[in-house]
Design an enzyme around this catalytic site. Sequence first.
Site, PDB file in Angstrom:
ATOM      1  N   GLU A 161       0.820  -1.201   0.000  1.00 54.67           N
ATOM      2  CA  GLU A 161       0.000   0.000   0.000  1.00 54.67           C
ATOM      3  C   GLU A 161       0.863   1.264   0.000  1.00 54.67           C
ATOM      4  OE1 GLU A 161      -2.060  -3.028   2.794  1.00 54.67           O
ATOM      5  OE2 GLU A 161      -0.047  -2.560   2.053  1.00 54.67           O
TER       6      GLU A 161
ATOM      7  N   CYS B 185      -2.342  -3.573   7.176  1.00 51.79           N
ATOM      8  CA  CYS B 185      -1.969  -3.784   8.570  1.00 51.79           C
ATOM      9  C   CYS B 185      -2.308  -2.558   9.424  1.00 51.79           C
ATOM     10  CB  CYS B 185      -0.498  -4.143   8.690  1.00 51.79           C
ATOM     11  SG  CYS B 185       0.638  -2.835   8.184  1.00 51.79           S
TER      12      CYS B 185
ATOM     13  N   CYS C  20      -0.053   0.358   7.639  1.00 45.35           N
ATOM     14  CA  CYS C  20      -0.463   0.770   6.291  1.00 45.35           C
ATOM     15  C   CYS C  20      -1.791   1.513   6.309  1.00 45.35           C
ATOM     16  CB  CYS C  20      -0.582  -0.453   5.380  1.00 45.35           C
ATOM     17  SG  CYS C  20       0.997  -1.236   5.047  1.00 45.35           S
TER      18      CYS C  20
ATOM     19  N   ARG D 112      22.179 -23.534  -5.675  1.00 46.39           N
ATOM     20  CA  ARG D 112      23.270 -23.193  -6.581  1.00 46.39           C
ATOM     21  C   ARG D 112      22.881 -23.236  -8.058  1.00 46.39           C
ATOM     22  NH1 ARG D 112      23.508 -28.034  -4.511  1.00 46.39           N
ATOM     23  NH2 ARG D 112      23.868 -29.873  -5.806  1.00 46.39           N
TER      24      ARG D 112
ATOM     25  N   GLU E  61      12.833 -32.995   1.860  1.00 46.82           N
ATOM     26  CA  GLU E  61      13.388 -33.673   0.682  1.00 46.82           C
ATOM     27  C   GLU E  61      13.750 -35.129   0.924  1.00 46.82           C
ATOM     28  OE1 GLU E  61      16.318 -31.723  -1.618  1.00 46.82           O
ATOM     29  OE2 GLU E  61      15.249 -29.826  -1.719  1.00 46.82           O
TER      30      GLU E  61
ATOM     31  N   THR F  21       7.917 -40.451   4.993  1.00 44.61           N
ATOM     32  CA  THR F  21       6.844 -41.261   5.572  1.00 44.61           C
ATOM     33  C   THR F  21       6.377 -40.693   6.905  1.00 44.61           C
ATOM     34  OG1 THR F  21       7.748 -43.223   4.482  1.00 44.61           O
ATOM     35  CG2 THR F  21       6.199 -43.595   6.288  1.00 44.61           C
ATOM     36  N   SER F  22       7.304 -40.241   7.721  1.00 38.40           N
ATOM     37  CA  SER F  22       6.945 -39.687   9.028  1.00 38.40           C
ATOM     38  C   SER F  22       6.073 -38.446   8.889  1.00 38.40           C
ATOM     39  CB  SER F  22       8.214 -39.348   9.822  1.00 38.40           C
ATOM     40  OG  SER F  22       8.922 -40.523  10.158  1.00 38.40           O
TER      41      SER F  22
END
Length: 367
Positions: A58, A81, A90, A213, A300, A307-308
């Site tokens: 804004e 906000c 804002c 990277r 990852e 699974t957990s």
Amino acid sequence: MMTTEYSTDEKYMRQALRLARRGLGKTSPNPMVGAVIVKDDRIIARGCHRYFGGDHAEVDAIKHAAADVSGATMYVTLEPCTHYGKTPPCVDAIVRANIGRVVIGTLDPFPEMQGRSLEILKRHRIETVVGVLEDECRALNKVYLKYTSTGMPFVTVKFAQTLDGRIATAAGASRWISSPSSRRIAHRLRARHDAVLVGVGTVLADDPELTTRLVPGRNPVRVILDSKLRIPTDAKVLTNQEAARTLLAATPRADKAKAAALARMGIEVLTVPPDADGRVDIGVLMKTLAERQISSVLVEGGAATITSFLRLGLADKLVVFIAPRVLGKGTDSVGELNITDISKSIKLTFEKVYRSGEDIVVEAKRE
């Protein structure tokens, strides 16, 4: 066909959404927000929240207006906000600029917000409209909305698998199942998350860097689940801490001498209570990361870690790279979830399915 006011509002809100996306991967833990100011059916200002600590959308729009904004309509994707943070409220800037009408995509669930800006705007006789393209505005900030409303980070689980669901051969080899273009997408995912997380088994098997990277963008915090601190001190994730910080999550049973040695290397070891199996309680860990303003985590692997997160219901989204390969015997991408009834399966909704080089990429959200 006559253009209605609401469809006009949608037209300008779509432009605000496009502007908001410029902050992708740069504004966390704050939301991505876009703003457009319109006067006499002409856009006179555009703004967005470009990076954490910078001007909010804004204020950015008001500062760069090409004409007097008095009496104009402001379109903003998220409720303005009302509190002091890195920047002043804002809503105060909107009032000072004498904006005549404010169209808001969706309300902010932040505890100090939740519609308070509407009260202030109405008190200053500024017309307000809420809910224009609300679904799109909420989808844009799904990470922020979850983090703010639950105190937990948004979790994306990412893995590359063969067509028959293997992430490694029976001997443990996994490089490279996916194509080069898929690996670049994976690095872009890292750049858009606050943290990337793997289990220590992945570090022992692959010695990854877990950086961005291959693409431009920030490096996420590297989080390693390592209950007993088995990580080698020469692992790549322990290097280059100035560019990419690493956090090791261990239990109280971890070797104290190893923890001290890692501390001397500048590596933080976070002690987390164990779960029923003696491993790091990842639910507690996620809460702790959120308290450190980590609002999004990219998981990852390996298979036990994936699974957990699925078993505990901590995964909000899956991104799966499917390579045109068949391995037969090997490591399953997802292990035992103790599901015996198909009606109890984890239900997902496909968001996107697309090609990446020779691979197919599936993005699905948890219902």
